[in-house]
Design a protein around this motif. Structure first.
Motif, PDB file in Angstrom:
ATOM      1  N   THR A 124       0.814  -1.213   0.000  1.00 29.17           N
ATOM      2  CA  THR A 124       0.000   0.000   0.000  1.00 29.17           C
ATOM      3  C   THR A 124       0.848   1.262   0.000  1.00 29.17           C
ATOM      4  OG1 THR A 124      -1.793  -1.133   1.139  1.00 29.17           O
ATOM      5  CG2 THR A 124      -1.793   1.259   1.275  1.00 29.17           C
ATOM      6  N   ILE A 125       1.991   1.243   0.703  1.00 32.94           N
ATOM      7  CA  ILE A 125       2.787   2.470   0.786  1.00 32.94           C
ATOM      8  C   ILE A 125       3.863   2.553  -0.297  1.00 32.94           C
ATOM      9  CG2 ILE A 125       2.297   2.806   3.234  1.00 32.94           C
ATOM     10  CD1 ILE A 125       5.204   1.964   3.843  1.00 32.94           C
ATOM     11  N   GLY A 126       3.803   1.655  -1.286  1.00 35.49           N
ATOM     12  CA  GLY A 126       4.623   1.812  -2.477  1.00 35.49           C
ATOM     13  C   GLY A 126       5.979   1.144  -2.486  1.00 35.49           C
ATOM     14  N   TRP A 127       6.205   0.181  -1.605  1.00 35.63           N
ATOM     15  CA  TRP A 127       7.464  -0.550  -1.646  1.00 35.63           C
ATOM     16  C   TRP A 127       7.388  -1.606  -2.740  1.00 35.63           C
ATOM     17  CZ3 TRP A 127      11.391  -1.092   2.587  1.00 35.63           C
ATOM     18  CH2 TRP A 127      11.466   0.070   3.345  1.00 35.63           C
ATOM     19  N   THR A 128       8.526  -1.958  -3.301  1.00 38.68           N
ATOM     20  CA  THR A 128       8.597  -2.898  -4.409  1.00 38.68           C
ATOM     21  C   THR A 128       8.956  -4.281  -3.907  1.00 38.68           C
ATOM     22  OG1 THR A 128       9.359  -1.115  -5.850  1.00 38.68           O
ATOM     23  CG2 THR A 128       9.729  -3.382  -6.609  1.00 38.68           C
ATOM     24  N   ARG A 129       8.115  -5.235  -4.244  1.00 36.00           N
ATOM     25  CA  ARG A 129       8.422  -6.627  -3.910  1.00 36.00           C
ATOM     26  C   ARG A 129       9.393  -7.161  -4.947  1.00 36.00           C
ATOM     27  NH1 ARG A 129       4.501 -11.759  -4.211  1.00 36.00           N
ATOM     28  NH2 ARG A 129       5.942 -13.260  -3.326  1.00 36.00           N
ATOM     29  N   ARG A 130      10.508  -7.703  -4.490  1.00 38.22           N
ATOM     30  CA  ARG A 130      11.529  -8.216  -5.399  1.00 38.22           C
ATOM     31  C   ARG A 130      11.207  -9.656  -5.772  1.00 38.22           C
ATOM     32  NH1 ARG A 130      16.705  -5.493  -5.196  1.00 38.22           N
ATOM     33  NH2 ARG A 130      17.182  -7.030  -6.790  1.00 38.22           N
ATOM     34  N   MET A 131      11.146  -9.915  -7.053  1.00 35.41           N
ATOM     35  CA  MET A 131      10.893 -11.269  -7.539  1.00 35.41           C
ATOM     36  C   MET A 131      12.166 -11.880  -8.125  1.00 35.41           C
ATOM     37  SD  MET A 131       7.767 -11.481  -6.699  1.00 35.41           S
ATOM     38  CE  MET A 131       7.046 -12.885  -7.500  1.00 35.41           C
ATOM     39  N   ASP A 132      13.241 -11.092  -8.155  1.00 40.10           N
ATOM     40  CA  ASP A 132      14.477 -11.540  -8.793  1.00 40.10           C
ATOM     41  C   ASP A 132      15.516 -12.038  -7.797  1.00 40.10           C
ATOM     42  OD1 ASP A 132      14.749  -8.944  -7.746  1.00 40.10           O
ATOM     43  OD2 ASP A 132      16.348  -8.445  -9.148  1.00 40.10           O
ATOM     44  N   LEU A 133      15.119 -12.216  -6.532  1.00 42.25           N
ATOM     45  CA  LEU A 133      16.069 -12.622  -5.499  1.00 42.25           C
ATOM     46  C   LEU A 133      15.631 -13.901  -4.808  1.00 42.25           C
ATOM     47  CD1 LEU A 133      16.561  -9.214  -3.641  1.00 42.25           C
ATOM     48  CD2 LEU A 133      18.112 -10.257  -5.280  1.00 42.25           C
ATOM     49  N   ASN A 134      16.593 -14.632  -4.350  1.00 43.08           N
ATOM     50  CA  ASN A 134      16.367 -15.710  -3.401  1.00 43.08           C
ATOM     51  C   ASN A 134      17.059 -15.285  -2.120  1.00 43.08           C
ATOM     52  OD1 ASN A 134      15.000 -17.512  -5.129  1.00 43.08           O
ATOM     53  ND2 ASN A 134      16.949 -18.110  -6.032  1.00 43.08           N
ATOM     54  N   TYR A 135      16.414 -15.492  -1.007  1.00 48.30           N
ATOM     55  CA  TYR A 135      16.966 -15.106   0.281  1.00 48.30           C
ATOM     56  C   TYR A 135      17.503 -16.363   0.952  1.00 48.30           C
ATOM     57  CZ  TYR A 135      17.141 -13.325   5.043  1.00 48.30           C
ATOM     58  OH  TYR A 135      17.556 -12.958   6.297  1.00 48.30           O
ATOM     59  N   TYR A 136      18.756 -16.320   1.412  1.00 43.32           N
ATOM     60  CA  TYR A 136      19.389 -17.461   2.057  1.00 43.32           C
ATOM     61  C   TYR A 136      19.781 -17.102   3.482  1.00 43.32           C
ATOM     62  CZ  TYR A 136      19.818 -19.312  -2.665  1.00 43.32           C
ATOM     63  OH  TYR A 136      19.553 -19.768  -3.930  1.00 43.32           O
ATOM     64  N   ASP A 137      19.703 -18.084   4.343  1.00 44.48           N
ATOM     65  CA  ASP A 137      20.017 -17.924   5.756  1.00 44.48           C
ATOM     66  C   ASP A 137      21.041 -18.970   6.166  1.00 44.48           C
ATOM     67  OD1 ASP A 137      19.103 -16.111   7.611  1.00 44.48           O
ATOM     68  OD2 ASP A 137      17.268 -17.188   8.086  1.00 44.48           O
ATOM     69  N   PHE A 138      21.888 -18.643   7.102  1.00 46.98           N
ATOM     70  CA  PHE A 138      22.807 -19.612   7.681  1.00 46.98           C
ATOM     71  C   PHE A 138      22.995 -19.237   9.139  1.00 46.98           C
ATOM     72  CE2 PHE A 138      26.830 -21.603   8.720  1.00 46.98           C
ATOM     73  CZ  PHE A 138      26.772 -22.806   8.038  1.00 46.98           C
ATOM     74  N   ILE A 139      22.665 -20.143  10.029  1.00 48.51           N
ATOM     75  CA  ILE A 139      22.802 -19.879  11.463  1.00 48.51           C
ATOM     76  C   ILE A 139      24.226 -20.177  11.888  1.00 48.51           C
ATOM     77  CG2 ILE A 139      22.038 -20.549  13.769  1.00 48.51           C
ATOM     78  CD1 ILE A 139      19.269 -21.068  12.486  1.00 48.51           C
ATOM     79  N   LEU A 140      24.878 -19.172  12.457  1.00 48.88           N
ATOM     80  CA  LEU A 140      26.274 -19.291  12.863  1.00 48.88           C
ATOM     81  C   LEU A 140      26.371 -19.918  14.248  1.00 48.88           C
ATOM     82  CD1 LEU A 140      27.563 -15.803  11.677  1.00 48.88           C
ATOM     83  CD2 LEU A 140      27.879 -18.010  10.554  1.00 48.88           C
ATOM     84  N   ASN A 141      26.525 -21.226  14.256  1.00 47.35           N
ATOM     85  CA  ASN A 141      26.851 -21.930  15.489  1.00 47.35           C
ATOM     86  C   ASN A 141      27.899 -22.972  15.151  1.00 47.35           C
ATOM     87  OD1 ASN A 141      25.539 -24.315  14.560  1.00 47.35           O
ATOM     88  ND2 ASN A 141      23.591 -23.617  15.396  1.00 47.35           N
TER      89      ASN A 141
END
Length: 153
Positions: A124-141
């Motif tokens: 609604t407030i005009g932010w752009t949803r990115r469809m060209d990215l994959n988000y990756y996570d790695f827990i540092l332990n």
């Protein structure tokens, strides 16, 4: 009702944490979102996180920081009783202006796909949803780092 928007301090932690516990749609992590984790974050980013107060009570908050290139919003929330009054947008503007003062010219955030209220707000407030990215996570332990090192050997 007067709403005060101001920079978050570690003294706000208990009230902000209670607010987080009311909100559906985002995840709280035991280490990063602990008092110690948030204190470390605010120490690194002392002027960019924000809270909204109404009658001396915290009704909204954003953890906001940057890495020198890009800002990032975490845990953007408004108490359900105070939504649709412009509080979220006012907090976003406060945080964006704080980032601009630090010469940051781009900001991003992550919203869980099941967070319908949050996703509707950002759209609604005009932010752009990115469809060209994959988000990756790695827990540092230690276990994960050891497994990473051992892969491919």
């Amino acid at each position: 009702m007067e709403i005060k928007i101001r920079a978050m301090t570690i003294e706000d932690y208990d009230d902000v944490y209670r607010l987080w516990m009311k909100i559906q749609g985002f995840g709280i992590r035991s280490i990063d979102d602990s008092r110690e984790g948030v204190e470390r974050f605010i120490r690194r980013n002392p002027s960019t996180s924000v809270v909204a107060e109404a009658a001396g009570r915290i009704v909204g908050g954003i953890l906001c920081g940057h890495d020198g290139r890009r800002g990032c919003f975490y845990h953007v929330c408004v108490d359900p009783l105070y939504r649709r009054k412009g509080i979220g947008k006012s907090m976003v503007v406060f945080a964006m202006e704080a980032l601009k003062l630090e010469n940051i010219n781009k900001v991003s955030l992550i919203a869980f796909t099941k967070n319908d209220v949050g996703n509707a707000f950002w759209n609604t407030i005009g932010w752009t949803r990115r469809m060209d990215l994959n988000y990756y996570d790695f827990i540092l332990n230690e276990k994960n780092i050891t497994a990473f090192i051992e892969k491919g050997e």
